[in-house]
Design a protein around this motif. Structure first.
Motif, PDB file in Angstrom:
ATOM      1  N   VAL A  32       0.836  -1.204   0.000  1.00 28.42           N
ATOM      2  CA  VAL A  32       0.000   0.000   0.000  1.00 28.42           C
ATOM      3  C   VAL A  32       0.866   1.248   0.000  1.00 28.42           C
ATOM      4  O   VAL A  32       1.835   1.340   0.759  1.00 28.42           O
ATOM      5  CB  VAL A  32      -0.938   0.034   1.227  1.00 28.42           C
ATOM      6  CG1 VAL A  32      -1.796   1.299   1.219  1.00 28.42           C
ATOM      7  CG2 VAL A  32      -1.817  -1.205   1.268  1.00 28.42           C
ATOM      8  N   SER A  33       0.503   2.209  -0.839  1.00 24.66           N
ATOM      9  CA  SER A  33       1.130   3.531  -0.816  1.00 24.66           C
ATOM     10  C   SER A  33       0.176   4.513  -0.161  1.00 24.66           C
ATOM     11  O   SER A  33      -0.876   4.851  -0.714  1.00 24.66           O
ATOM     12  CB  SER A  33       1.459   3.994  -2.241  1.00 24.66           C
ATOM     13  OG  SER A  33       1.925   5.338  -2.228  1.00 24.66           O
ATOM     14  N   ASP A  34       0.542   4.969   1.032  1.00 20.38           N
ATOM     15  CA  ASP A  34      -0.245   5.934   1.796  1.00 20.38           C
ATOM     16  C   ASP A  34       0.544   7.241   1.857  1.00 20.38           C
ATOM     17  O   ASP A  34       1.655   7.257   2.403  1.00 20.38           O
ATOM     18  CB  ASP A  34      -0.500   5.400   3.205  1.00 20.38           C
ATOM     19  CG  ASP A  34      -1.360   6.338   4.048  1.00 20.38           C
ATOM     20  OD1 ASP A  34      -1.583   7.492   3.646  1.00 20.38           O
ATOM     21  OD2 ASP A  34      -1.801   5.891   5.132  1.00 20.38           O
ATOM     22  N   PRO A  35       0.025   8.351   1.301  1.00 23.01           N
ATOM     23  CA  PRO A  35       0.768   9.617   1.304  1.00 23.01           C
ATOM     24  C   PRO A  35       1.169  10.088   2.702  1.00 23.01           C
ATOM     25  O   PRO A  35       2.126  10.854   2.844  1.00 23.01           O
ATOM     26  CB  PRO A  35      -0.214  10.604   0.655  1.00 23.01           C
ATOM     27  CG  PRO A  35      -1.153   9.758  -0.125  1.00 23.01           C
ATOM     28  CD  PRO A  35      -1.268   8.473   0.628  1.00 23.01           C
ATOM     29  N   GLN A  36       0.465   9.607   3.721  1.00 24.33           N
ATOM     30  CA  GLN A  36       0.742  10.031   5.090  1.00 24.33           C
ATOM     31  C   GLN A  36       1.763   9.141   5.795  1.00 24.33           C
ATOM     32  O   GLN A  36       2.114   9.399   6.944  1.00 24.33           O
ATOM     33  CB  GLN A  36      -0.568  10.037   5.900  1.00 24.33           C
ATOM     34  CG  GLN A  36      -1.671  10.880   5.303  1.00 24.33           C
ATOM     35  CD  GLN A  36      -1.265  12.331   5.134  1.00 24.33           C
ATOM     36  OE1 GLN A  36      -0.647  12.925   6.027  1.00 24.33           O
ATOM     37  NE2 GLN A  36      -1.587  12.921   3.988  1.00 24.33           N
ATOM     38  N   VAL A  37       2.243   8.100   5.106  1.00 20.80           N
ATOM     39  CA  VAL A  37       3.171   7.152   5.725  1.00 20.80           C
ATOM     40  C   VAL A  37       4.381   6.971   4.817  1.00 20.80           C
ATOM     41  O   VAL A  37       4.241   6.726   3.611  1.00 20.80           O
ATOM     42  CB  VAL A  37       2.493   5.783   5.965  1.00 20.80           C
ATOM     43  CG1 VAL A  37       3.492   4.782   6.538  1.00 20.80           C
ATOM     44  CG2 VAL A  37       1.289   5.943   6.882  1.00 20.80           C
ATOM     45  N   ALA A  38       5.579   7.083   5.382  1.00 16.46           N
ATOM     46  CA  ALA A  38       6.830   6.791   4.677  1.00 16.46           C
ATOM     47  C   ALA A  38       6.956   7.579   3.376  1.00 16.46           C
ATOM     48  O   ALA A  38       7.458   7.069   2.368  1.00 16.46           O
ATOM     49  CB  ALA A  38       6.950   5.293   4.407  1.00 16.46           C
ATOM     50  N   ASP A  39       6.490   8.832   3.397  1.00 19.79           N
ATOM     51  CA  ASP A  39       6.565   9.694   2.211  1.00 19.79           C
ATOM     52  C   ASP A  39       5.901   9.066   0.990  1.00 19.79           C
ATOM     53  O   ASP A  39       6.289   9.332  -0.153  1.00 19.79           O
ATOM     54  CB  ASP A  39       8.026  10.045   1.878  1.00 19.79           C
ATOM     55  CG  ASP A  39       8.677  10.900   2.952  1.00 19.79           C
ATOM     56  OD1 ASP A  39       7.966  11.749   3.536  1.00 19.79           O
ATOM     57  OD2 ASP A  39       9.880  10.706   3.211  1.00 19.79           O
ATOM     58  N   GLY A  40       4.931   8.229   1.220  1.00 15.61           N
ATOM     59  CA  GLY A  40       4.214   7.601   0.119  1.00 15.61           C
ATOM     60  C   GLY A  40       4.863   6.344  -0.425  1.00 15.61           C
ATOM     61  O   GLY A  40       4.323   5.722  -1.346  1.00 15.61           O
ATOM     62  N   ASN A  41       6.045   5.964   0.099  1.00 13.54           N
ATOM     63  CA  ASN A  41       6.671   4.718  -0.337  1.00 13.54           C
ATOM     64  C   ASN A  41       5.769   3.530   0.002  1.00 13.54           C
ATOM     65  O   ASN A  41       5.156   3.492   1.072  1.00 13.54           O
ATOM     66  CB  ASN A  41       8.027   4.524   0.347  1.00 13.54           C
ATOM     67  CG  ASN A  41       9.076   5.475  -0.171  1.00 13.54           C
ATOM     68  OD1 ASN A  41       9.110   5.795  -1.356  1.00 13.54           O
ATOM     69  ND2 ASN A  41       9.954   5.934   0.714  1.00 13.54           N
ATOM     70  N   TYR A  42       5.692   2.580  -0.914  1.00 11.86           N
ATOM     71  CA  TYR A  42       4.848   1.410  -0.675  1.00 11.86           C
ATOM     72  C   TYR A  42       5.361   0.617   0.523  1.00 11.86           C
ATOM     73  O   TYR A  42       6.546   0.326   0.630  1.00 11.86           O
ATOM     74  CB  TYR A  42       4.812   0.518  -1.917  1.00 11.86           C
ATOM     75  CG  TYR A  42       3.878   1.014  -2.980  1.00 11.86           C
ATOM     76  CD1 TYR A  42       2.526   0.643  -2.973  1.00 11.86           C
ATOM     77  CD2 TYR A  42       4.319   1.869  -3.985  1.00 11.86           C
ATOM     78  CE1 TYR A  42       1.660   1.108  -3.946  1.00 11.86           C
ATOM     79  CE2 TYR A  42       3.455   2.339  -4.964  1.00 11.86           C
ATOM     80  CZ  TYR A  42       2.122   1.957  -4.940  1.00 11.86           C
ATOM     81  OH  TYR A  42       1.260   2.430  -5.901  1.00 11.86           O
ATOM     82  N   GLN A  43       4.444   0.268   1.405  1.00  9.40           N
ATOM     83  CA  GLN A  43       4.760  -0.507   2.606  1.00  9.40           C
ATOM     84  C   GLN A  43       3.865  -1.752   2.665  1.00  9.40           C
ATOM     85  O   GLN A  43       2.827  -1.819   2.001  1.00  9.40           O
ATOM     86  CB  GLN A  43       4.569   0.340   3.860  1.00  9.40           C
ATOM     87  CG  GLN A  43       5.451   1.582   3.920  1.00  9.40           C
ATOM     88  CD  GLN A  43       6.931   1.253   3.980  1.00  9.40           C
ATOM     89  OE1 GLN A  43       7.351   0.397   4.755  1.00  9.40           O
ATOM     90  NE2 GLN A  43       7.731   1.918   3.156  1.00  9.40           N
ATOM     91  N   ILE A  44       4.294  -2.724   3.458  1.00 11.92           N
ATOM     92  CA  ILE A  44       3.565  -3.981   3.578  1.00 11.92           C
ATOM     93  C   ILE A  44       2.662  -3.946   4.809  1.00 11.92           C
ATOM     94  O   ILE A  44       3.101  -3.592   5.908  1.00 11.92           O
ATOM     95  CB  ILE A  44       4.522  -5.181   3.674  1.00 11.92           C
ATOM     96  CG1 ILE A  44       5.499  -5.164   2.495  1.00 11.92           C
ATOM     97  CG2 ILE A  44       3.741  -6.485   3.711  1.00 11.92           C
ATOM     98  CD1 ILE A  44       4.858  -5.226   1.135  1.00 11.92           C
TER      99      ILE A  44
END
Length: 324
Positions: A130-142
């Motif tokens: 998931v790419s969330d603009p509010q998390v990890a600068d939008g980097n895809y996270q699991i």
């Protein structure tokens, strides 16, 4: 005389019962193909389809205005998950393998864009990229959610500086393998995560450099998949210039090119356990456009399953064979 007649009738009924039971049993045990599920835009937009491993019995499973992509079959073959994309964003759905019983698990509750979905080893979780603009600068996270109702949204990956793509389940139930790096620059490595999301090391390891510098910038290892016994890993890489599918031992040793198609691209392998444990499904454009193929990692003879001018991608099929 009446008693004798009754005995004869009883015996006839018993024999008839045995015959019916035998016929029903024979019909139920009739050999059928092994279904492979995939996405295709052959009808104008991406939908989920199934086809048997012999190229017959093509079935369309989804029919709606939204884009239906990234099918993922649970390891026991009981449920199919996929991503539905529409005007309201992306959601995770599940259904029965025959296309019935569709259920929206997330209903717009996942912030950002869902890029990929796979099943956990036990089947109680769905694992997402998931790419969330509010998390990890939008980097895809699991992330993971409960496969029953979509609850329990939990972040697993812990590195904010890189994107994590295409999670696949470790077949020994100890975690996941993901592609990490920059997908736009074709620079990805394979990373092992434990069940809590902690990074456990990269695959291939340093010994892989003796064959090819797969960890160089601009070279990708992607779409990793485990053999059903968990001993080997298969993935696609462009180390030779085009994407080929390689097989390595779980620690990265003994790399082998199993597709050997230097004039086309082979990618998105999915190792099934339904046949012999060596056969995998994958995508190839060797005939001009992306189609679904299967091949044994031993014989290396490709068999084309889909034949059309559309894009057929993201194959998935059963990973675990019941011992019963």
């Amino acid at each position: 005389m009446k008693e004798v007649s009754k005995m004869i009738v009883t015996r006839i009924l018993v024999l008839l019962g045995f015959a019916i039971t035998f016929l029903v049993s024979a019909a139920c045990s009739e050999q059928v193909g092994t279904p492979i599920y995939f996405q295709s835009d052959r009808d104008g937009q991406s939908e989920i389809y199934s086809i048997w491993d012999d190229g017959t019995n093509l079935q369309r499973l989804t029919t709606d205005p939204a884009e239906d992509t990234i099918p993922s079959l649970s390891l026991d073959g009981a449920k199919l998950a996929w991503i539905k994309s529409g005007n309201n964003g992306t959601d995770i759905y599940t259904m029965n393998p025959d296309g019935t019983g569709a259920q929206n698990l997330t209903n717009g509750t996942i912030p950002g864009v869902i890029d990929y979905v796979t099943w956990s080893f036990k089947g109680d979780k769905l694992v997402l990229s998931v790419s969330d603009p509010q998390v990890a600068d939008g980097n895809y996270q699991i992330y993971s959610i409960n496969s029953s109702d979509g609850s329990g949204y939990t972040r697993l990956s812990q590195d904010d500086t890189i994107s994590h793509y295409h999670p696949r389940t470790n077949m020994q139930g100890v975690g996941y393998i993901v592609s990490v790096g920059d997908l736009t620059k074709n620079s990805l490595d394979l990373l092992l995560l434990n069940l809590e999301g902690k990074a456990m090391g990269k695959v291939p390891n340093e010994t892989f450099r003796t064959s090819n510098d797969f960890q160089a910038s601009g070279i990708s290892e992607d779409f990793a998949t485990y053999q059903s016994n968990g001993r080997l890993i298969m993935f696609s890489t462009n180390a030779s210039g085009v994407f080929e599918i390689y097989r390595v031992e779980a620690d990265g040793r003994r790399p082998a090119n199993v597709t050997m198609q230097s004039d086309s691209n082979q990618t998105q392998p999915d190792w099934g356990g339904a046949l012999d444990g060596n056969t995998f499904a994958y995508v190839s454009d060797q005939d001009g456009n992306p189609e679904i193929y299967i091949q044994s990692s031993d014989t290396r003879v490709p068999t084309r399953l889909t034949v059309n001018d559309a894009n057929d991608t993201n194959p998935t099929w059963i990973k675990v064979v019941s011992s019963e």
